[in-house]
Scaffold this motif. Structure first.
Motif, PDB file in Angstrom:
ATOM      1  N   THR A   4       5.155  -1.349   9.242  1.00  0.00           N
ATOM      2  CA  THR A   4       5.066  -2.568  10.074  1.00  0.00           C
ATOM      3  C   THR A   4       3.732  -2.756  10.680  1.00  0.00           C
ATOM      4  O   THR A   4       3.705  -3.926  11.327  1.00  0.00           O
ATOM      5  CB  THR A   4       6.278  -2.529  11.052  1.00  0.00           C
ATOM      6  N   GLU A   5       2.934  -1.807  10.589  1.00  0.00           N
ATOM      7  CA  GLU A   5       1.409  -2.063  11.407  1.00  0.00           C
ATOM      8  C   GLU A   5       0.373  -2.655  10.414  1.00  0.00           C
ATOM      9  O   GLU A   5       0.424  -2.638   9.345  1.00  0.00           O
ATOM     10  CB  GLU A   5       1.093  -0.586  11.661  1.00  0.00           C
ATOM     11  N   PRO A   6      -0.403  -3.395  10.948  1.00  0.00           N
ATOM     12  CA  PRO A   6      -1.346  -3.910  10.133  1.00  0.00           C
ATOM     13  C   PRO A   6      -2.429  -2.790   9.775  1.00  0.00           C
ATOM     14  O   PRO A   6      -2.467  -1.918  10.163  1.00  0.00           O
ATOM     15  CB  PRO A   6      -2.190  -5.060  11.190  1.00  0.00           C
ATOM     16  N   SER A   7      -3.407  -3.333   9.119  1.00  0.00           N
ATOM     17  CA  SER A   7      -4.384  -2.398   8.617  1.00  0.00           C
ATOM     18  C   SER A   7      -5.053  -1.484   9.970  1.00  0.00           C
ATOM     19  O   SER A   7      -5.412  -2.233  10.885  1.00  0.00           O
ATOM     20  CB  SER A   7      -5.589  -3.063   7.763  1.00  0.00           C
ATOM     21  N   SER A   8      -5.580  -0.250   9.571  1.00  0.00           N
ATOM     22  CA  SER A   8      -6.134   0.356  10.799  1.00  0.00           C
ATOM     23  C   SER A   8      -7.521  -0.095  10.922  1.00  0.00           C
ATOM     24  O   SER A   8      -8.102   0.204  11.823  1.00  0.00           O
ATOM     25  CB  SER A   8      -6.233   1.897  10.301  1.00  0.00           C
ATOM     26  N   ALA A  21       0.187  -6.695   3.464  1.00  0.00           N
ATOM     27  CA  ALA A  21       0.552  -7.630   2.214  1.00  0.00           C
ATOM     28  C   ALA A  21      -0.881  -8.652   1.969  1.00  0.00           C
ATOM     29  O   ALA A  21      -1.181  -8.703   0.757  1.00  0.00           O
ATOM     30  CB  ALA A  21       1.599  -8.515   2.767  1.00  0.00           C
ATOM     31  N   ASP A  22      -1.551  -8.816   2.837  1.00  0.00           N
ATOM     32  CA  ASP A  22      -2.690  -9.658   2.745  1.00  0.00           C
ATOM     33  C   ASP A  22      -3.648  -8.977   1.865  1.00  0.00           C
ATOM     34  O   ASP A  22      -4.243  -9.507   0.820  1.00  0.00           O
ATOM     35  CB  ASP A  22      -3.526 -10.072   4.011  1.00  0.00           C
ATOM     36  N   ALA A  26      -4.903  -9.845  -2.013  1.00  0.00           N
ATOM     37  CA  ALA A  26      -6.386  -9.685  -2.219  1.00  0.00           C
ATOM     38  C   ALA A  26      -6.746  -8.799  -3.467  1.00  0.00           C
ATOM     39  O   ALA A  26      -7.528  -9.404  -4.293  1.00  0.00           O
ATOM     40  CB  ALA A  26      -7.048  -9.576  -1.004  1.00  0.00           C
ATOM     41  N   PHE A  27      -6.065  -7.724  -3.661  1.00  0.00           N
ATOM     42  CA  PHE A  27      -6.462  -6.896  -4.682  1.00  0.00           C
ATOM     43  C   PHE A  27      -6.401  -7.682  -5.868  1.00  0.00           C
ATOM     44  O   PHE A  27      -7.057  -7.612  -6.779  1.00  0.00           O
ATOM     45  CB  PHE A  27      -5.571  -5.703  -4.663  1.00  0.00           C
ATOM     46  N   ARG A  83       8.037  -8.227  -2.515  1.00  0.00           N
ATOM     47  CA  ARG A  83       7.658  -9.847  -2.892  1.00  0.00           C
ATOM     48  C   ARG A  83       6.369 -10.297  -2.013  1.00  0.00           C
ATOM     49  O   ARG A  83       5.676 -11.095  -2.719  1.00  0.00           O
ATOM     50  CB  ARG A  83       8.857 -10.573  -2.637  1.00  0.00           C
ATOM     51  N   GLU A  84       6.383  -9.914  -0.875  1.00  0.00           N
ATOM     52  CA  GLU A  84       5.198 -10.180  -0.157  1.00  0.00           C
ATOM     53  C   GLU A  84       3.836  -9.614  -0.762  1.00  0.00           C
ATOM     54  O   GLU A  84       2.616 -10.351  -0.731  1.00  0.00           O
ATOM     55  CB  GLU A  84       5.431  -9.896   1.348  1.00  0.00           C
ATOM     56  N   PHE A  85       4.026  -8.627  -1.359  1.00  0.00           N
ATOM     57  CA  PHE A  85       3.204  -7.814  -1.949  1.00  0.00           C
ATOM     58  C   PHE A  85       2.418  -8.612  -3.316  1.00  0.00           C
ATOM     59  O   PHE A  85       1.400  -8.338  -3.867  1.00  0.00           O
ATOM     60  CB  PHE A  85       3.153  -6.424  -2.431  1.00  0.00           C
ATOM     61  N   GLY A  86       3.292  -9.390  -3.739  1.00  0.00           N
ATOM     62  CA  GLY A  86       3.438 -10.246  -5.010  1.00  0.00           C
ATOM     63  C   GLY A  86       3.704  -9.245  -6.278  1.00  0.00           C
ATOM     64  O   GLY A  86       3.023  -9.483  -7.411  1.00  0.00           O
ATOM     65  N   VAL A  87       4.620  -8.420  -6.112  1.00  0.00           N
ATOM     66  CA  VAL A  87       5.000  -7.540  -7.209  1.00  0.00           C
ATOM     67  C   VAL A  87       6.092  -8.435  -8.124  1.00  0.00           C
ATOM     68  O   VAL A  87       7.263  -8.834  -7.367  1.00  0.00           O
ATOM     69  CB  VAL A  87       5.760  -6.384  -6.767  1.00  0.00           C
ATOM     70  N   ARG A  88       5.801  -8.984  -9.227  1.00  0.00           N
ATOM     71  CA  ARG A  88       6.681  -9.983  -9.962  1.00  0.00           C
ATOM     72  C   ARG A  88       7.654  -9.412 -10.839  1.00  0.00           C
ATOM     73  O   ARG A  88       8.441 -10.062 -11.074  1.00  0.00           O
ATOM     74  CB  ARG A  88       5.625 -10.763 -11.003  1.00  0.00           C
TER      75      ARG A  88
END
Length: 310
Positions: A4-8, A21-22, A26-27, A83-88
């Protein structure tokens, strides 16, 4: 990093913070992909998943090391995260460890796929007298992929009770993700030779060798080279976590290009001891080219399973 934490990475005062997720989106956007295809994810009945997590927490004999679960969330939260990651497209890798369990898991898997349209309907099996029947039923009723876990199930892939299973799967050409390598700890029936023996009897089996066959990478690459229907998934391979214990041989890296159309991205989500992005970055830093990464992270899975964007 917790789930649940953002990137370090500390953002500058003029940049918005970037969530995991961003970063994952982006990847694949940088590669001009429509998303990701993950052939190796675990969704199970809650009581089974809880037991799996407890096993990892205890560093059981098939683990042998600290293994924190990064995405220890309820089912809906885990689905939302993929789904937030974009895994289809993804799977619900289920597997039994004793007789009488597989048919029940298959029923759960069918129900889960019905209410989760982006998940391939997944089934499994165990060497037992009725395995041929319930596997045939699973195929007839729409199973898209099977999971076989030689290590946890502690069974020989050549067990005669599985002959009707392999025959039905070969005839129907339904892929099987099979954990048959000897990592993270060897089992009584793991390693390349049992699989080589199985393929001598069922040469058209559409196996997907989990974890690239870790740590017997070279031998499983040999098997894939000999058998056109054999594929490999990248699950946990090439990551810092795995490279520290089971490094992929640098000398074999060029062979990954030779098998570009038969290597598929897998993550082991949610049961991974690092962020999801690490698995993607591990694939990219092999430096085999953007086309290779595109095929592995999306096109190969999407093509095999008929996603529209393939």
């Amino acid at each position: 990093m917790s789930p649940t934490e953002p990137s370090s990475t500390e953002p500058s005062s003029t940049e918005p913070s970037s969530t995991e997720a961003d970063q994952v989106r982006a990847f694949w956007r940088e590669l001009e992909l429509p998303g990701l295809f993950d052939v190796h994810t675990h969704f199970m009945p809650k009581n089974v998943m809880d037991k799996v997590w407890a096993y990892f927490d205890s560093a059981g004999p098939l683990v042998g090391m600290d293994w924190p679960i990064t995405y220890r969330e309820d089912e809906e939260a885990r689905l939302d995260r993929l789904r937030e990651f974009g895994v289809r497209g993804f799977t619900s890798m289920i597997y039994p460890h004793k007789p009488g369990m597989a048919a029940w898991l298959n029923s759960w898997g069918a129900d889960f796929a019905q209410r989760t349209p982006d998940c391939l309907r997944t089934a499994t099996f165990y060497p037992e007298p009725d395995a041929g029947r319930y596997v045939a039923d699973a195929i007839t009723s729409g199973t898209r992929i099977f999971k076989s876990h030689i290590q946890v199930g502690n069974y020989a892939p050549g067990d005669p009770l599985l002959d009707p299973v392999w025959g039905a799967i070969e005839d129907a050409a339904v892929p099987v993700v099979i954990h048959c390598g000897s990592g993270p700890a060897p089992g009584d029936h793991t390693g390349p030779e049992p699989i080589a023996g199985l393929l001598r009897r069922f040469p058209r089996l559409p196996l997907i060798i989990a974890h690239m066959g870790m740590p017997e990478y070279t031998e499983f690459l040999d098997i894939a080279t000999l058998h056109q229907e054999v594929r490999l998934d990248t699950t946990m391979s090439f990551t810092d976590f795995s490279e520290s214990a089971w490094p992929f041989p640098v000398a074999e890296r060029s062979r990954l290009l030779d098998l570009q159309d038969r290597i598929m991205f897998g993550s082991d989500f949610p049961n991974i001891p690092y962020p999801y992005l690490d698995a993607l970055e591990a694939v990219r830093r092999l430096d085999l080219g953007d086309d290779w990464v595109r095929d592995v992270c999306y096109h190969n899975g999407a093509t095999l399973f008929g996603l529209h964007e393939a």
